[in-house]
Scaffold this motif. Structure first.
Motif, PDB file in Angstrom:
ATOM      1  N   GLY A  16       0.634  -1.170   0.024  1.00 51.52           N
ATOM      2  CA  GLY A  16      -0.009   0.083  -0.039  1.00 51.52           C
ATOM      3  C   GLY A  16       0.903   1.304   0.137  1.00 51.52           C
ATOM      4  N   GLU A  17       1.870   1.391   0.675  1.00 51.66           N
ATOM      5  CA  GLU A  17       2.680   2.610   0.680  1.00 51.66           C
ATOM      6  C   GLU A  17       3.537   2.603  -0.476  1.00 51.66           C
ATOM      7  N   ARG A  18       4.035   1.651  -1.071  1.00 51.09           N
ATOM      8  CA  ARG A  18       4.422   1.766  -2.489  1.00 51.09           C
ATOM      9  C   ARG A  18       3.524   2.304  -3.479  1.00 51.09           C
ATOM     10  N   VAL A  19       2.197   1.961  -3.434  1.00 53.00           N
ATOM     11  CA  VAL A  19       1.261   2.278  -4.319  1.00 53.00           C
ATOM     12  C   VAL A  19       0.995   3.703  -4.142  1.00 53.00           C
ATOM     13  N   GLU A  20       0.847   4.315  -3.045  1.00 60.47           N
ATOM     14  CA  GLU A  20       0.584   5.567  -2.661  1.00 60.47           C
ATOM     15  C   GLU A  20       1.590   6.389  -3.246  1.00 60.47           C
ATOM     16  N   ARG A  21       3.037   6.000  -2.950  1.00 58.64           N
ATOM     17  CA  ARG A  21       3.968   6.816  -3.342  1.00 58.64           C
ATOM     18  C   ARG A  21       3.937   6.997  -5.184  1.00 58.64           C
ATOM     19  N   ILE A  22       3.510   5.984  -5.745  1.00 61.81           N
ATOM     20  CA  ILE A  22       3.305   5.988  -7.327  1.00 61.81           C
ATOM     21  C   ILE A  22       2.361   6.755  -7.465  1.00 61.81           C
ATOM     22  N   ARG A  23       1.052   6.941  -6.790  1.00 66.39           N
ATOM     23  CA  ARG A  23       0.130   7.664  -7.125  1.00 66.39           C
ATOM     24  C   ARG A  23       0.382   9.118  -6.904  1.00 66.39           C
ATOM     25  N   GLN A  24       1.146   9.429  -5.800  1.00 64.43           N
ATOM     26  CA  GLN A  24       1.413  10.880  -5.391  1.00 64.43           C
ATOM     27  C   GLN A  24       2.457  11.310  -6.616  1.00 64.43           C
ATOM     28  N   ALA A  25       3.402  10.566  -7.167  1.00 62.71           N
ATOM     29  CA  ALA A  25       4.253  11.168  -8.246  1.00 62.71           C
ATOM     30  C   ALA A  25       3.642  11.213  -9.429  1.00 62.71           C
ATOM     31  N   ALA A  26       2.547  10.309  -9.768  1.00 64.85           N
ATOM     32  CA  ALA A  26       1.770  10.899 -10.830  1.00 64.85           C
ATOM     33  C   ALA A  26       0.987  11.928 -10.881  1.00 64.85           C
ATOM     34  N   ASP A  27       0.433  12.132  -9.539  1.00 61.71           N
ATOM     35  CA  ASP A  27      -0.315  13.545  -9.236  1.00 61.71           C
ATOM     36  C   ASP A  27       0.513  14.530  -9.610  1.00 61.71           C
ATOM     37  N   ARG A  28       1.873  14.582  -9.099  1.00 60.14           N
ATOM     38  CA  ARG A  28       2.859  15.595  -9.243  1.00 60.14           C
ATOM     39  C   ARG A  28       3.245  15.983 -10.726  1.00 60.14           C
ATOM     40  N   ASN A  29       3.192  14.886 -11.540  1.00 62.53           N
ATOM     41  CA  ASN A  29       3.600  14.954 -13.081  1.00 62.53           C
ATOM     42  C   ASN A  29       2.570  14.099 -13.812  1.00 62.53           C
TER      43      ASN A  29
END
Length: 97
Positions: free
Chosen positions: A78-91
């Protein structure tokens, strides 16, 4: 397949998914003669790994059916998925693939 010789047919069967089996057959059929053993060994390893994964999945399913916790170490992604989602939101132009 423990102890038995692997063949093109047994590898194809062990892969399970028709699309994966088709990819294997395509690669083995198009490989130059000097690369056949390398391609075969690659797919033999994949088929062995698939067999192990199927056995492990059956064990997990059986444990859950008995109301037990599956054995093994489980990693919460879950933590890794959240980091990927946040990175996608930033870019947003790059995506999260």
């Amino acid at each position: 397949m423990s102890g038995e010789q692997w063949t093109i047919e047994t590898i194809r069967e062990a892969l399970g998914a028709p699309s994966l089996a088709q990819r294997f057959l395509s690669e083995i059929n198009r490989a130059p003669a000097h690369e056949l053993l390398t391609v075969f060994a690659k797919w033999e390893r994949i088929a062995k790994n698939m067999q192990v994964a199927f056995v492990e999945a059956d064990e997990v399913t059986a444990a859950e059916a008995r109301g037990e916790e599956p054995s093994g170490v489980w990693i919460d992604g879950g933590e890794r998925v959240e980091r990927i989602r946040q990175a996608a939101d930033r870019n947003p132009t790059r995506g999260a693939a």
